[in-house]
Design an enzyme around this catalytic site. Sequence first.
Site, PDB file in Angstrom:
ATOM      1  N   ASP A  82      61.535  74.540  59.097  1.00  0.00           N
ATOM      2  CA  ASP A  82      60.924  73.567  59.759  1.00  0.00           C
ATOM      3  C   ASP A  82      61.564  72.489  59.934  1.00  0.00           C
ATOM      4  O   ASP A  82      61.790  71.711  59.130  1.00  0.00           O
ATOM      5  CB  ASP A  82      59.555  73.165  58.904  1.00  0.00           C
ATOM      6  CG  ASP A  82      58.707  72.233  59.514  1.00  0.00           C
ATOM      7  OD1 ASP A  82      59.082  71.645  60.594  1.00  0.00           O
ATOM      8  OD2 ASP A  82      57.579  71.935  58.798  1.00  0.00           O
ATOM      9  N   SER A  98      66.842  67.441  77.781  1.00  0.00           N
ATOM     10  CA  SER A  98      66.135  67.795  78.856  1.00  0.00           C
ATOM     11  C   SER A  98      66.484  66.980  80.277  1.00  0.00           C
ATOM     12  O   SER A  98      66.606  65.793  80.026  1.00  0.00           O
ATOM     13  CB  SER A  98      64.669  67.594  78.564  1.00  0.00           C
ATOM     14  OG  SER A  98      63.767  67.819  79.624  1.00  0.00           O
ATOM     15  N   TYR A 131      57.864  62.559  74.842  1.00  0.00           N
ATOM     16  CA  TYR A 131      58.756  63.615  74.762  1.00  0.00           C
ATOM     17  C   TYR A 131      60.046  63.210  75.760  1.00  0.00           C
ATOM     18  O   TYR A 131      61.220  63.273  75.241  1.00  0.00           O
ATOM     19  CB  TYR A 131      58.160  64.505  75.489  1.00  0.00           C
ATOM     20  CG  TYR A 131      58.978  65.770  75.757  1.00  0.00           C
ATOM     21  CD1 TYR A 131      59.217  66.811  74.723  1.00  0.00           C
ATOM     22  CD2 TYR A 131      59.544  66.155  76.998  1.00  0.00           C
ATOM     23  CE1 TYR A 131      60.198  67.640  75.050  1.00  0.00           C
ATOM     24  CE2 TYR A 131      60.631  67.024  77.349  1.00  0.00           C
ATOM     25  CZ  TYR A 131      60.752  68.097  76.389  1.00  0.00           C
ATOM     26  OH  TYR A 131      61.846  68.934  76.406  1.00  0.00           O
ATOM     27  N   LYS A 134      64.340  62.906  74.290  1.00  0.00           N
ATOM     28  CA  LYS A 134      65.411  63.752  74.790  1.00  0.00           C
ATOM     29  C   LYS A 134      66.494  62.794  75.234  1.00  0.00           C
ATOM     30  O   LYS A 134      67.552  63.280  75.384  1.00  0.00           O
ATOM     31  CB  LYS A 134      64.867  64.609  75.760  1.00  0.00           C
ATOM     32  CG  LYS A 134      63.824  65.645  75.577  1.00  0.00           C
ATOM     33  CD  LYS A 134      64.671  66.798  74.374  1.00  0.00           C
ATOM     34  CE  LYS A 134      63.857  68.007  74.142  1.00  0.00           C
ATOM     35  NZ  LYS A 134      65.061  68.896  73.153  1.00  0.00           N
TER      36      LYS A 134
END
Length: 251
Positions: free
Chosen positions: A60, A140, A153, A157
């Site tokens: 995890d 990303s 998000y 990145k």
Amino acid sequence: MRIDFTGKIVVVTGGAGGFGSATARTFAGAGARVVVSDINLEKAQAVASELEGAIAVRTDVTSPESITELFETVRTEFGGLDILVNNAGAPTPKRDLVDTSLDDINWLININYRSTVLASQAALPLMKGREGANIVNVASISARRPRPGGTVYNSTKAGVESFTLALAAEVAPEVRVNSVSPVISETGFITSIYGHNDLSDADRQRLVTGIPLGRTADTQDVANTIAFLASDLASFHTGVNLQVDGGRSIN
């Protein structure tokens, strides 16, 4: 020239997912022994069972203790590490920043950014003295070409990209550090954003708008780029970010 990872030990986090499993198979196909690290142990074991010399480890990446346990397993099983692929990460369903909860913000930071930092920190001592050691981080294209609904998000990145540059400067010349920035791909990532596995034709058309090559990324596109950066063919590359985006970054 042929990419060859014979004798190399490789950790791929998020190794049971779309990009991760394709990356694990690509390294194994070139001779590496792969540690398939994923929170879903059953899926990680399924991937590892296909690959000669591979093992699966439940990790995890939002848990610092779990990351520590992963690299302790690598030390015990293999005695060292040659390549780390920080692939684990996730989005949340599309929503504006004002509707994003603190729990979601913390989770995105932990799974996308902090995990990359902590895994790299734990991996570096295992890379000491190993020729060609390197780290490849999965960022990303949304860090540079963000779409609405994913502000946190996207910025996590961007943090991965910046971390790649900073760490590359810090650990050279002993270890190389690079990153890849994929455009969206039709993997489990889609489910996380849209809540269903399959894209409608309208969804797909909207996503490929702005991608000059006219399609989403295939998992093998990303795996091939990661393998290149990790290989001796890229031995003079560090602090590099390669966009695997069909031209999205230029349009």
